[in-house]
Design a protein around this motif. Structure first.
Motif, PDB file in Angstrom:
ATOM      1  N   PHE A   1       4.001  11.007   2.436  1.00 51.05           N
ATOM      2  CA  PHE A   1       3.381  11.392   1.164  1.00 51.05           C
ATOM      3  C   PHE A   1       2.379  12.539   1.340  1.00 51.05           C
ATOM      4  O   PHE A   1       1.833  13.046   0.365  1.00 51.05           O
ATOM      5  CB  PHE A   1       2.631  10.192   0.558  1.00 51.05           C
ATOM      6  N   GLU A   2       2.166  12.913   2.583  1.00 45.55           N
ATOM      7  CA  GLU A   2       1.126  13.901   2.846  1.00 45.55           C
ATOM      8  C   GLU A   2       1.398  15.222   2.144  1.00 45.55           C
ATOM      9  O   GLU A   2       0.497  15.849   1.559  1.00 45.55           O
ATOM     10  CB  GLU A   2       1.048  14.172   4.365  1.00 45.55           C
TER      11      GLU A   2
ATOM     12  N   GLU B   1      -6.723   9.161   1.318  1.00 44.46           N
ATOM     13  CA  GLU B   1      -7.478   8.261   2.212  1.00 44.46           C
ATOM     14  C   GLU B   1      -6.582   7.111   2.677  1.00 44.46           C
ATOM     15  O   GLU B   1      -6.515   6.767   3.865  1.00 44.46           O
ATOM     16  CB  GLU B   1      -8.675   7.710   1.428  1.00 44.46           C
ATOM     17  N   ILE B   2      -5.861   6.548   1.706  1.00 43.31           N
ATOM     18  CA  ILE B   2      -5.008   5.394   2.052  1.00 43.31           C
ATOM     19  C   ILE B   2      -3.881   5.828   2.980  1.00 43.31           C
ATOM     20  O   ILE B   2      -3.567   5.174   3.984  1.00 43.31           O
ATOM     21  CB  ILE B   2      -4.426   4.755   0.775  1.00 43.31           C
ATOM     22  N   LEU B   3      -3.267   6.993   2.614  1.00 40.65           N
ATOM     23  CA  LEU B   3      -2.102   7.351   3.422  1.00 40.65           C
ATOM     24  C   LEU B   3      -2.495   7.763   4.822  1.00 40.65           C
ATOM     25  O   LEU B   3      -1.742   7.593   5.773  1.00 40.65           O
ATOM     26  CB  LEU B   3      -1.253   8.413   2.712  1.00 40.65           C
ATOM     27  N   HIS B   4      -3.710   8.336   4.968  1.00 42.31           N
ATOM     28  CA  HIS B   4      -4.185   8.646   6.309  1.00 42.31           C
ATOM     29  C   HIS B   4      -4.516   7.367   7.070  1.00 42.31           C
ATOM     30  O   HIS B   4      -4.204   7.239   8.257  1.00 42.31           O
ATOM     31  CB  HIS B   4      -5.439   9.554   6.243  1.00 42.31           C
ATOM     32  N   GLU B   5      -5.100   6.432   6.372  1.00 42.73           N
ATOM     33  CA  GLU B   5      -5.483   5.157   7.014  1.00 42.73           C
ATOM     34  C   GLU B   5      -4.246   4.391   7.483  1.00 42.73           C
ATOM     35  O   GLU B   5      -4.216   3.795   8.559  1.00 42.73           O
ATOM     36  CB  GLU B   5      -6.259   4.315   5.984  1.00 42.73           C
ATOM     37  N   LYS B   6      -3.221   4.410   6.625  1.00 40.75           N
ATOM     38  CA  LYS B   6      -2.025   3.633   6.932  1.00 40.75           C
ATOM     39  C   LYS B   6      -0.940   4.441   7.622  1.00 40.75           C
ATOM     40  O   LYS B   6       0.084   3.884   8.046  1.00 40.75           O
ATOM     41  CB  LYS B   6      -1.443   3.025   5.624  1.00 40.75           C
TER      42      LYS B   6
ATOM     43  N   LEU C   1       0.822  -1.206   0.000  1.00 34.45           N
ATOM     44  CA  LEU C   1       0.000   0.000   0.000  1.00 34.45           C
ATOM     45  C   LEU C   1       0.856   1.255   0.000  1.00 34.45           C
ATOM     46  O   LEU C   1       0.439   2.316  -0.465  1.00 34.45           O
ATOM     47  CB  LEU C   1      -0.930  -0.016   1.210  1.00 34.45           C
ATOM     48  N   TYR C   2       2.046   1.112   0.549  1.00 33.58           N
ATOM     49  CA  TYR C   2       2.968   2.255   0.593  1.00 33.58           C
ATOM     50  C   TYR C   2       3.246   2.746  -0.826  1.00 33.58           C
ATOM     51  O   TYR C   2       3.070   3.937  -1.146  1.00 33.58           O
ATOM     52  CB  TYR C   2       4.250   1.820   1.305  1.00 33.58           C
TER      53      TYR C   2
ATOM     54  N   ALA D   1      -6.329  11.611  -6.253  1.00 34.41           N
ATOM     55  CA  ALA D   1      -5.605  12.218  -5.128  1.00 34.41           C
ATOM     56  C   ALA D   1      -6.305  11.916  -3.814  1.00 34.41           C
ATOM     57  O   ALA D   1      -5.673  11.647  -2.784  1.00 34.41           O
ATOM     58  CB  ALA D   1      -5.456  13.704  -5.359  1.00 34.41           C
ATOM     59  N   LYS D   2      -7.622  11.973  -3.836  1.00 33.27           N
ATOM     60  CA  LYS D   2      -8.381  11.719  -2.599  1.00 33.27           C
ATOM     61  C   LYS D   2      -8.271  10.258  -2.187  1.00 33.27           C
ATOM     62  O   LYS D   2      -8.204   9.938  -1.003  1.00 33.27           O
ATOM     63  CB  LYS D   2      -9.848  12.134  -2.782  1.00 33.27           C
TER      64      LYS D   2
END
Lengths: 95, 647
Positions: free
Chosen positions: B320-321, B310-315, B278-279, B305-306
């Protein structure tokens, strides 16, 4: 590894037990030989003694047989002489 | 976005893939270590430390120090330097770079002392990594070049040199000296290609492709990334294919081949999702959103982008933010969503100061080198562990075979002993049986004989009594009736005398019968008695009986022998009295060697042995001598007769 240790322990335990049995058997065999020799010596001695006795008895019986053969003749002669004396006496008296 | 960090993924995947393998290897090493001593044990402890490094650094350090302690105990410099290296690796893992550097230096010093050039080159390389991590690029390069020089001068495995070349490239990459980076990467690639080392080729091509992205030589980037992609597929490393596809997407995007770039991004996203990475999925997602943005397809860009956000916030992929916020701010601005644009812009402003992205870049580059360096060591250690495990298995099997052989031998010995014992028992029983049988036989015969003898005794007693009666009767007749008839008187006297002789004979035989053996003394007594009687019967004859003083009274004759000797003496004396008219009769007993000499001498008139026919008496003497195995000799002349008996 666990099985190997158990297996080796079992093998060496059995080997140890068999070695003890070997020693036991060796000592038993030595004892058996000793007792067997004693027994055989005793029996041999008994047989020898009986054989000596046998020989002596045989000699005695030989003497007895010799005696009997001469004794029979003698008794026969004595009997014959006695009868002849009886005959002589009868003849003398009748005359 | 233009990250060229696919090798990190390789490392992470190696890491996750090898977790299971590591556990097995670790267990195997721990088991082996229990049976080892000295150098093999030290080697195994260092291997265990290496295995623990990825999962439990404390344990890794523990085992490394244990190995050092044992190495110091046996004072083996090679083992000590190996242990120092393990400890340095642990400190690297903790992030204590100064301590790591110190221990690497210690390891290097020992290797130089023992003139281990290859080992020293490894230490220079490790020091280069530590300096690189610390940001001391000059020192890092200095150590790398020393390592390179030593590797090139010694006979080492082919992958050492390209490994160091790659590490040098990484340092130059950090210094943005891309021409030098490409130079060193190309040199590494050539070595890999010369040795047909596909893995080295694919990794280096991927690296070169990444560098071309940095130098904006996108066509070459695409070329190299494509080649790397094909080779990863061929080698079966499908996990790393999406990294190449991602790089191709970046290059194509930069070349404004948006459609192709987007297809590549989408493919990479799918593949990353399949491999649950996922990274990198987020990274590709952002790349795709960026590509849509560059193509002014803001809606799609916003959507992608959203999704990424979503993924980067979840994980929790914070790194990447910044990119995501910046992109979304621009997208929203172009979509006319100023509020959202402002929101994301603020977020971006807060995050952009963070150096995390740079640090991540640096760390990932560093990891590439370290794992390249130590990958080989790991493989060697793994092989050693396998060999050690195999050796352990072989030793175990050998021990089992030896144990079973010993068992077979002792069982054979036991079997033989038991067989022997049984054989002995059987032999003994057989002998005992035979002897007992013989004993029983002879005992029964003896009993029989004894019964006969007993009957004979009774008979003899009876006959003796009868004969005595006859004698007394005759005597009574003679004296009671005053018989005048001379003839009659003589007859009666004869019968009486004959009967008396019979009784004497009977008594003699009974005497012999009653004795089991006759001693010389017994014989002596018997002969003496007879001589006395003979003396009484023949008063004119002088009798002498001599027994040699050497003769032992312990001399024993059997009943038959004693009886026969007595009868011979009797007969000889009778003959001397009756026929020889002897006036002197001598009976001598003499012991000569192992024989007995019995001689009867008289001074009678003798006889001519050659002419005279032997009567019953002399024949009896001969027979009796023969019966007892004795030799008899007769010597007679006018001066007398000499009968010699040797027993």
């Amino acid at each position: 590894m666990g099985f190997n240790i158990f297996f080796m322990c079992a093998i060496f335990t059995v080997i140890f037990a068999v070695i003890i049995i070997i020693f036991k058997t060796v000592f038993e065999t030595i004892f058996l030989k000793k007792m067997a020799n004693k027994s055989l010596i005793t029996l041999n001695n008994n047989v020898k003694n009986e054989a000596i006795k046998f020989e002596k008895n045989r000699d005695k019986l030989q003497l007895v047989d010799d005696l009997h053969s001469s004794l029979f003749d003698r008794l026969f002669k004595i009997t014959k002489d006695v009868i002849l004396v009886q005959k002589f006496i009868f003849e003398t008296n009748i005359k | 976005m233009k990250r060229i960090l696919f090798l990190t993924i390789i490392l992470f995947n190696f890491y996750s893939y090898s977790q299971n393998e590591n556990n097995k290897r670790l267990d195997s090493l721990l088991n082996i270590s229990k049976t080892q001593k000295e150098l093999p044990l030290i080697s195994t402890l260092n291997e265990i430390s290496w295995e623990y490094k990825n999962s439990n650094i404390d344990s890794a350090l523990f085992y490394a120090k244990k190995a050092l302690k044992k190495a110091n105990k046996i004072n083996n410099k090679s083992a000590i330097s190996f242990s120092y290296n393990s400890i340095a690796n642990c400190f690297e893992g903790f992030g204590y770079l100064d301590s790591a550097r110190i221990y690497h230096h210690k390891s290097l010093d020992l290797k130089l002392q023992i003139k281990d050039k290859v080992g020293a080159a490894d230490s220079y390389n490790n020091l280069g990594i530590v300096y690189d991590l610390n940001g001391d690029f000059d020192l890092a390069l200095k150590n790398y070049f020393k390592a390179l020089h030593l590797y090139e001068s010694e006979k080492v495995s082919f992958d050492k040199v390209p490994m160091v070349l790659g590490n040098i490239g990484i340092v130059y990459k950090k210094q943005k000296k891309y021409d030098k980076v490409l130079d060193y990467y190309n040199r590494a690639l050539k070595i890999y290609e010369d040795n047909n080392y596909d893995f080295g080729i694919v990794v280096t091509k991927g690296n070169i492709g990444s560098v071309f992205l940095k130098t904006k030589d996108y066509n070459k980037a695409i070329k190299y990334s494509n080649e790397a992609k094909e080779l990863y597929n061929k080698l079966g490393y499908h996990r790393y294919v999406p990294y190449m596809i991602n790089n191709i997407a970046i290059a194509k995007d930069s070349l404004k081949y948006y459609k192709a770039a987007q297809e590549n991004y989408k493919t990479a996203i799918i593949l990353f999702k399949e491999t649950q990475n996922l990274y990198e999925n987020v990274y590709a997602q952002i790349g795709l959103a960026n590509s849509f943005y560059n193509e002014k397809r803001f809606k799609e860009a916003q959507s992608e982008a959203k999704v990424a956000l979503e993924i980067l916030h979840e994980k929790g992929f914070k790194e990447f933010e910044v990119q995501a916020f910046k992109l979304l701010s621009n997208i929203e601005k172009n979509l006319g969503n100023y509020k959202e644009a402002y929101f994301y812009s603020n977020k971006y402003a807060i995050g952009k100061d963070s150096l995390f992205e740079e640090n991540k870049t640096k760390a990932i580059f560093e990891l590439e080198t370290k794992y390249q360096t130590e990958k080989k060591e790991k493989e060697i250690l793994s092989q050693r562990a396998d060999i050690a495990e195999k050796e352990l298995n072989i030793n175990q099997k050998n021990t089992q075979i030896i144990g079973l052989s010993i068992l077979a031998i002792v069982l054979s010995i036991l079997g033989y002993l038991l067989f022997n014992q049984q054989k002995l028992k059987n032999q003994q029983l057989k002998k005992e049986g035979e002897l007992k049988e013989a004993l029983i036989k002879i005992e029964s015969q003896n009993k029989l004989q004894e019964q006969r003898l007993s009957i004979s005794r009774d008979l003899h007693d009876n006959i003796g009594a009868q004969l005595t009666f006859i004698i007394s009767s005759i005597d009574n007749l003679q004296y009671g009736f005053k018989i005048t008839n001379e003839k009659l008187n003589n007859k009666l006297s004869n019968i009486s005398a004959f009967t008396k002789d019979t009784i004497y004979e009977l008594r003699d035989t009974i005497w012999a019968m009653n004795k089991s053996e006759i001693s010389l003394e017994d014989l002596q007594i018997r002969v003496t008695n007879y001589i006395e009687k003979a003396n009484m019967a023949s008063a004119n004859t002088i009798f002498q009986f001599n027994v040699d003083s050497d003769s032992s009274n312990e001399t024993i004759f059997s009943s038959v022998q004693g009886m026969n000797i007595y009868r011979i003496i009797q007969e000889a004396i009778n003959n001397a009295i009756k026929y020889a008219e002897a006036t002197s009769i001598k009976v001598n007993f003499k012991h000569l060697n192992n024989q007995f000499e019995i001689s009867i001498l008289d001074d009678g008139k003798g006889f001519d042995i050659a002419k005279v026919e032997f009567g019953n008496g002399l024949n009896n003497i001969r027979k009796r001598a023969k019966d007892i195995g004795a030799t008899i000799a007769f010597n007679s002349d006018t001066d007398g007769t000499h009968i010699n008996l040797m027993v």
